[in-house]
Scaffold this active site. Sequence first.
Site, PDB file in Angstrom:
ATOM      1  N   LYS A 241       0.069   4.275  -0.191  1.00 37.74           N
ATOM      2  CA  LYS A 241      -0.584   5.446   0.449  1.00 37.74           C
ATOM      3  C   LYS A 241      -0.405   6.690  -0.433  1.00 37.74           C
ATOM      4  O   LYS A 241      -0.426   6.578  -1.657  1.00 37.74           O
ATOM      5  CB  LYS A 241      -0.023   5.666   1.855  1.00 37.74           C
ATOM      6  CG  LYS A 241      -0.045   4.397   2.699  1.00 37.74           C
ATOM      7  CD  LYS A 241       0.151   4.668   4.155  1.00 37.74           C
ATOM      8  CE  LYS A 241       0.289   3.355   4.888  1.00 37.74           C
ATOM      9  NZ  LYS A 241       0.186   3.491   6.320  1.00 37.74           N
TER      10      LYS A 241
ATOM     11  N   GLU B   1      -6.714   4.508   8.205  1.00 45.17           N
ATOM     12  CA  GLU B   1      -6.497   5.944   7.932  1.00 45.17           C
ATOM     13  C   GLU B   1      -7.732   6.564   7.295  1.00 45.17           C
ATOM     14  O   GLU B   1      -8.047   7.731   7.535  1.00 45.17           O
ATOM     15  CB  GLU B   1      -5.241   6.118   7.050  1.00 45.17           C
ATOM     16  CG  GLU B   1      -3.975   5.821   7.847  1.00 45.17           C
ATOM     17  CD  GLU B   1      -2.799   5.315   7.033  1.00 45.17           C
ATOM     18  OE1 GLU B   1      -2.824   5.398   5.790  1.00 45.17           O
ATOM     19  OE2 GLU B   1      -1.837   4.815   7.659  1.00 45.17           O
TER      20      GLU B   1
ATOM     21  N   GLU C  28      -5.260  -5.334  10.598  1.00 43.14           N
ATOM     22  CA  GLU C  28      -4.239  -4.306  10.771  1.00 43.14           C
ATOM     23  C   GLU C  28      -4.455  -3.598  12.111  1.00 43.14           C
ATOM     24  O   GLU C  28      -5.235  -2.632  12.189  1.00 43.14           O
ATOM     25  CB  GLU C  28      -4.350  -3.275   9.640  1.00 43.14           C
ATOM     26  CG  GLU C  28      -4.122  -3.839   8.265  1.00 43.14           C
ATOM     27  CD  GLU C  28      -3.474  -2.817   7.339  1.00 43.14           C
ATOM     28  OE1 GLU C  28      -2.418  -3.106   6.791  1.00 43.14           O
ATOM     29  OE2 GLU C  28      -4.020  -1.711   7.194  1.00 43.14           O
TER      30      GLU C  28
ATOM     31  N   GLY D 146       2.507   1.961  10.797  1.00 43.51           N
ATOM     32  CA  GLY D 146       3.437   3.082  10.650  1.00 43.51           C
ATOM     33  C   GLY D 146       4.168   3.444  11.933  1.00 43.51           C
ATOM     34  O   GLY D 146       4.810   4.497  12.006  1.00 43.51           O
TER      35      GLY D 146
ATOM     36  N   HIS E 237      -9.514   1.093   5.230  1.00 46.28           N
ATOM     37  CA  HIS E 237      -8.208   1.244   5.897  1.00 46.28           C
ATOM     38  C   HIS E 237      -8.387   2.159   7.114  1.00 46.28           C
ATOM     39  O   HIS E 237      -9.178   3.099   7.082  1.00 46.28           O
ATOM     40  CB  HIS E 237      -7.188   1.840   4.920  1.00 46.28           C
ATOM     41  CG  HIS E 237      -5.783   1.776   5.423  1.00 46.28           C
ATOM     42  ND1 HIS E 237      -5.302   2.680   6.335  1.00 46.28           N
ATOM     43  CD2 HIS E 237      -4.772   0.909   5.166  1.00 46.28           C
ATOM     44  CE1 HIS E 237      -4.038   2.355   6.618  1.00 46.28           C
ATOM     45  NE2 HIS E 237      -3.695   1.296   5.921  1.00 46.28           N
TER      46      HIS E 237
ATOM     47  N   SER F  85       3.537  -2.439  10.253  1.00 45.19           N
ATOM     48  CA  SER F  85       5.002  -2.427  10.367  1.00 45.19           C
ATOM     49  C   SER F  85       5.658  -3.750   9.949  1.00 45.19           C
ATOM     50  O   SER F  85       6.592  -4.204  10.596  1.00 45.19           O
ATOM     51  CB  SER F  85       5.424  -2.023  11.786  1.00 45.19           C
ATOM     52  OG  SER F  85       4.993  -0.692  12.049  1.00 45.19           O
TER      53      SER F  85
ATOM     54  N   GLY G 180       2.879  -1.244   4.269  1.00 46.80           N
ATOM     55  CA  GLY G 180       2.880   0.191   3.964  1.00 46.80           C
ATOM     56  C   GLY G 180       4.297   0.663   3.691  1.00 46.80           C
ATOM     57  O   GLY G 180       4.838   0.494   2.600  1.00 46.80           O
TER      58      GLY G 180
ATOM     59  N   ASN H 213       0.858  -1.183   0.000  1.00 46.36           N
ATOM     60  CA  ASN H 213       0.000   0.000   0.000  1.00 46.36           C
ATOM     61  C   ASN H 213       0.897   1.236   0.000  1.00 46.36           C
ATOM     62  O   ASN H 213       1.531   1.548   1.007  1.00 46.36           O
ATOM     63  CB  ASN H 213      -0.889  -0.038   1.266  1.00 46.36           C
ATOM     64  CG  ASN H 213      -1.691   1.237   1.458  1.00 46.36           C
ATOM     65  OD1 ASN H 213      -1.816   2.053   0.549  1.00 46.36           O
ATOM     66  ND2 ASN H 213      -2.241   1.410   2.663  1.00 46.36           N
TER      67      ASN H 213
HETATM   68  C1  PEP Z   1      -0.734   0.000   6.089  1.00 47.00           C
HETATM   69  O1  PEP Z   1      -0.859   1.179   5.912  1.00 47.00           O
HETATM   70  O2  PEP Z   1      -1.588  -0.765   5.631  1.00 47.00           O
HETATM   71  C2  PEP Z   1       0.419  -0.473   6.831  1.00 47.00           C
HETATM   72  C3  PEP Z   1       0.386  -1.678   7.292  1.00 47.00           C
HETATM   73  O3  PEP Z   1       1.456   0.407   7.024  1.00 47.00           O
HETATM   74  P1  PEP Z   1       2.904   0.104   7.660  1.00 47.00           P
HETATM   75  O4  PEP Z   1       3.403  -1.163   7.023  1.00 47.00           O
HETATM   76  O5  PEP Z   1       3.745   1.278   7.316  1.00 47.00           O
HETATM   77  O6  PEP Z   1       2.697  -0.050   9.128  1.00 47.00           O
END
Ligand code: PEP
Length: 258
Positions: free
Chosen positions: A11, A97, A167, A173, A95, A213, A234, A9
């Site tokens: 973003k 966010e 998630e 993040g 998601h 992460s 991400g 992703n």
């Molecule tokens: C995401 O945004 O779906 C995500 C898992 O981000 P990150 O890997 O940066 O934590």
Amino acid sequence: MRKIVIAGNWKMHKTKEEALELVNQIKAGFKDNGEVKVIVAPPFTSLPYVREALKDTTIGIAAQNMFYEKEGAYTGEISPLMLKDVGVHYVIIGHSERRKYFCETDEGVNKKIKTALEYSLTPILCIGESLEERKSGKTFEKIETQLEGALRGLSSTDVKKIIIAYEPIWAIGTGETATPEQAEEVHSFIRKKIAQKYGNDVASYAIILYGGSVKPNNAFSLLREDNIDGVLVGGASLKGDSFLQIIEAGIRVSGGES
Ligand code: PEP
């Protein structure tokens, strides 16, 4: 046997040129063994270019969001029809966010899933608890509520077509990853809930990704858990080498390495 899915992703990152550079690195480095499905989710503005760059590959393309109407007076929104038009196969829905910054609700997520399926787009449904919810022992309650809300009114056939991404918000993040045991516990809970409502066959089909992460150094240990069928990445999907290392972890697990 469920295929391992490694999805990136991006973003709100990457101009057109940057997106092409990244996707060409992934394309050059990914040696498809038929066991791992790779998906990239660039921003809307790069979708057609990325699609063109990937046209002779097995790499799938996802949008990061869409609206639930086909067309109309919805300034700034993108419809499923428009995504189909530029060759998108998957769409990330709900998601955290989007839920946080754009006030998305389970009800809206449910409508989006229904429309995505209507247009033969595979939804990647995101669910996950906050840190407060985890600390107060409400993880499973939250997961169940989000799952029920998102899947309301769907048939078993519909649910078979959906990818679910667990998630935990506290891991997105932040550099803090759920341990493989923590993630596996929630993944097996999700599969159990699907089995209770839609039957064992649907549950055994369900592809459940972990996101939060994921990095080259933790992907393998997450992916080898029984109920973790892939990862939604991400930050580490923004660089070709780290994303390719995560794909490699998927290939190793699919080859039976443990
Ligand atoms: C995401 O945004 O779906 C995500 C898992 O981000 P990150 O890997 O940066 O934590």
